[in-house]
Write a protein that holds these residues in place. Structure first.
Motif, short mmCIF file in Angstrom:
data_model
loop_
_atom_site.label_atom_id
_atom_site.label_comp_id
_atom_site.label_asym_id
_atom_site.label_seq_id
_atom_site.Cartn_x
_atom_site.Cartn_y
_atom_site.Cartn_z
N ILE A 30 24.53 157.98 36.17
CA ILE A 30 25.57 158.86 36.69
C ILE A 30 26.92 158.18 36.64
N PRO A 75 22.87 155.26 49.58
CA PRO A 75 22.62 156.00 50.82
C PRO A 75 21.32 156.80 50.79
N TYR A 79 18.69 157.37 44.45
CA TYR A 79 19.58 156.64 43.55
C TYR A 79 19.21 155.16 43.52
N TYR A 81 21.02 151.51 42.51
CA TYR A 81 22.21 150.77 42.08
C TYR A 81 21.75 149.60 41.22
N VAL A 255 24.95 153.35 38.41
CA VAL A 255 24.17 154.10 39.40
C VAL A 255 23.24 155.02 38.61
N LEU B 40 25.66 170.61 41.93
CA LEU B 40 25.88 169.58 40.89
C LEU B 40 26.73 168.46 41.44
N LEU B 42 27.02 167.59 44.51
CA LEU B 42 26.25 166.84 45.50
C LEU B 42 25.33 165.84 44.81
N ILE B 43 24.63 166.29 43.78
CA ILE B 43 23.65 165.40 43.20
C ILE B 43 24.30 164.32 42.35
N PHE B 44 25.40 164.65 41.67
CA PHE B 44 25.97 163.67 40.75
C PHE B 44 27.08 162.83 41.37
N TYR B 47 26.36 161.27 46.47
CA TYR B 47 25.65 160.08 46.88
C TYR B 47 25.80 158.95 45.88
N ALA B 48 26.27 159.33 44.68
CA ALA B 48 26.19 158.35 43.60
C ALA B 48 27.17 157.22 43.74
N GLY B 49 28.31 157.48 44.43
CA GLY B 49 29.30 156.43 44.51
C GLY B 49 29.07 155.55 45.72
N PRO B 50 29.92 154.58 45.88
CA PRO B 50 29.83 153.73 47.07
C PRO B 50 29.95 154.59 48.32
N ALA B 51 29.28 154.22 49.37
CA ALA B 51 29.27 155.03 50.59
C ALA B 51 30.62 154.95 51.26
N TRP B 55 34.91 158.87 48.47
CA TRP B 55 34.04 159.22 47.36
C TRP B 55 33.30 160.51 47.64
N PHE B 134 26.18 161.59 56.59
CA PHE B 134 26.64 162.66 55.72
C PHE B 134 26.43 164.03 56.34
#
Lengths: 306, 260
Positions: A30, A75, A79, A81, A255, B40, B42-44, B47-51, B55, B134
């Motif tokens: 992703i 989180p 996923y 990392y 990711v 889309l 939400l899934i991509f 959560y995909a980035g740093p918390a 983001w 979240f």
């Protein structure tokens, strides 16, 4: 209203299920970022230099230290990392005459700290027993072979490097080493760079020195007292022979969407629930789905006509 | 089926279904597409980035923007019904004024908010996040859409159908910039100036209109930069919720007496 909510949720659940199901087979990347050239070590001097049967070899040892990767956990377990170092680049060698790629080779070994201490002890032992000058860490050919054999035995990872020679054939742009796994911060690398004995160097402008072959130059420095070389001559030759290397790492953060079966099953469960609710709603209020029924009838007519 | 104060919920439900379905291609499909985009995102991205709040909020903000446009368009349609007199047809047959406004509330405000929150909840249930922070965005999300619906419906009920859609779209596009500008002004002005307190009051008002955007902005500005503590996002959420409940009660009371 209920129809709109249910249909919207059913379609998004179906889409989520499709994405998760395909990602469980082939994880989707992703997000990906990288640091193109992160220094893995400051310029490193050779720990040992040796003239063997057909080569002149340099051994560099340094601790692997880098900062990189994600500072937080993902989180959700949906996923993964990933941080990895796919390539190392080694640079620092120049002043050659007509160098070809088969005149030089390099290898990188990843070893742990205890092996580093043993390698350093072996080098010190050999230096102590040799009669060579103290200016350079020149070890005997036999001693060097033993050290490298020990490193090969203890190596966690071995990587062969490909040299990139500049078009003028006077310097090595870099060695590119593709790693099979990410080197661990806290371990060490032992880098071996070997040249054919007859490789010639530029820049030997010292009076009275007609040698350009690297093995002869190493021999001159190693036996400088025998050849009665002056300090200034030794210093000039040392600059040619005594080469530091810099090692850079290409770092990649990524990711991955990597669903487990439980995620796929949950998405399927939600899809089943929403579709069931739509079917139930249709049983009670079929007139709200008149548009869909008309569409289905038209499609059936088209199919049967064909 | 009658609820309190004589409202026939079945009639309300019928009219809601009618309002939601009559322009099937424009409203229902638009909401479905907006929902797909939300899922889309939400899934991509979510959560995909740093918390970090930044983001997770930016892609969700894009989904909210689409829903706000839908709400504005639907509110404008209600305004058109009032202006053209179409509402008389519904009121002449079966609906009372309260039932009509209740169905408008459900179609304009509750349905889009429900779809977005339900998508979010479905995704949370699938992904099962390791931390539940979240999920705390959900009330802010709901409040933001409801406040937007309240603002555009206030214009629509007043008979300003064009203003409802224009103001709604402008708010959706620029509210984050207005919020940022006000906060910047607060930092620039410094306390103990009359202008600062005016800007502070304006920030609070805008924050109540867009609690999720405020929550995100609040988290990114260091408190040391503002001379006075900014209102807590939870307080803003409470005020926002109370505001739209009170405003809708006022709408119901005034609509009953309005000359159609």
């Amino acid at each position: 209203m209920i129809k709109v909510v249910l249909v919207a949720l059913a379609i998004s659940s179906a889409m989520l299920f499709a994405i998760l199901a395909s990602a469980s087979i082939h994880p989707l990347t992703i997000f990906s970022s990288g640091i193109p050239y992160a220094p893995l070590t400051s310029p490193t001097s050779p720990s040992a230099i040796a003239v063997t049967d057909d080569k002149v070899c340099y051994l560099y040892v340094y601790n692997i230290q880098y900062g990189g990767g994600f500072s937080t956990k993902p989180p959700s377990d949906l996923y993964q990392y990933n941080f990895f170092i796919p390539e190392l680049h080694i640079s620092g060698w120049g002043d050659f005459k007509n160098l070809n790629s088969n005149d030089v080779s390099a290898r990188v070994f990843e070893i742990d700290k205890s092996s580093v201490l043993e390698v350093q002890r072996m080098i010190k032992d050999d230096l102590r027993h040799s009669n060579y000058s103290q200016y350079l860490s020149i070890v005997s050919g036999g001693g060097y072979r033993e050290i490298v054999s020990y490193i090969e035995q203890k190596a966690i990872q071995k990587t062969m490097c490909m040299p990139e020679i500049a078009p003028q054939k006077t310097y090595i742009s870099k060695f590119t080493c593709k790693t099979a796994s990410t080197p661990s911060s806290g371990n060490a690398h032992a880098v071996e760079v070997c040249f054919r004995r007859d490789v010639e160097l530029y820049g030997v402008t010292v009076t009275g020195i007609n040698e350009t072959r690297i093995d002869r130059l190493v021999d001159l420095i190693a036996n400088s007292s025998l050849y009665k070389l002056r300090d200034s001559t030794i210093n000039t030759l040392s600059l040619l022979i005594y080469r530091d290397i810099s090692v850079f790492a290409i770092m990649r953060n990524s990711v991955l969407l990597y669903p487990k079966p439980v995620h796929v099953m949950r998405a399927l469960a939600f899809l089943a629930v929403f579709v069931s609710c739509i079917v139930l709603h249709y049983r009670f209020r079929p007139h709200e789905y008149a548009g869909f029924s008309r569409l289905l009838r038209r499609l059936r007519r088209r199919i049967y006509r064909q | 089926m009658r609820g309190l104060s004589g409202v026939d919920l079945r009639r309300v439900h019928e009219h809601v279904a009618f309002m939601a379905n009559r322009k099937l291609l424009s409203y229902s499909i638009a909401i479905i597409i907006a929902n797909i985009i939300s899922a889309l995102f939400l899934i991509f991205f979510f959560y995909a980035g740093p918390a970090s709040p930044m983001w997770s909020s930016i892609p969700l903000g894009f989904s909210i923007f689409i829903y706000k446009i839908l709400i504005s368009i639907q509110a404008s349609r209600v305004g058109r019904e009032l202006n053209t007199g179409e509402v008389q047809i519904y009121l002449a047959h079966t609906l009372t004024r309260t039932e009509y406004l209740l169905s408008a509330l459900l179609v304009v405000g509750i349905t889009p908010a429900l779809v977005l929150v339900a998508t979010y909840l479905t995704f949370l249930a699938i992904a099962a996040p390791l931390s539940y922070d979240f999920g705390s965005q959900l009330p802010y999300l709901f409040a933001e859409l409801m406040m937007h619906a309240t603002i555009v419906m206030a214009l629509a009920i007043g008979g300003h159908e064009n203003a409802a859609s224009i103001v709604g779209v402008m708010l959706a596009l620029f509210i984050w910039a207005i919020m940022g500008a006000l906060l910047f002004l607060l930092i620039l002005l410094g306390a103990n100036k009359p202008a600062f307190y005016v800007a502070y009051a304006a920030t609070l008002l805008i924050a109540m209109a867009t609690p999720l955007t405020y929550r995100f902005t609040y988290g990114t500005i260091p408190s040391s930069l503002t001379p006075l503590s900014l209102p807590d996002p939870l307080l803003v959420l409470s005020l926002s919720t109370a505001t739209f409940i009170i405003l809708w009660m006022v709408f119901f009371i005034r609509f009953k007496r309005r000359d159609l």
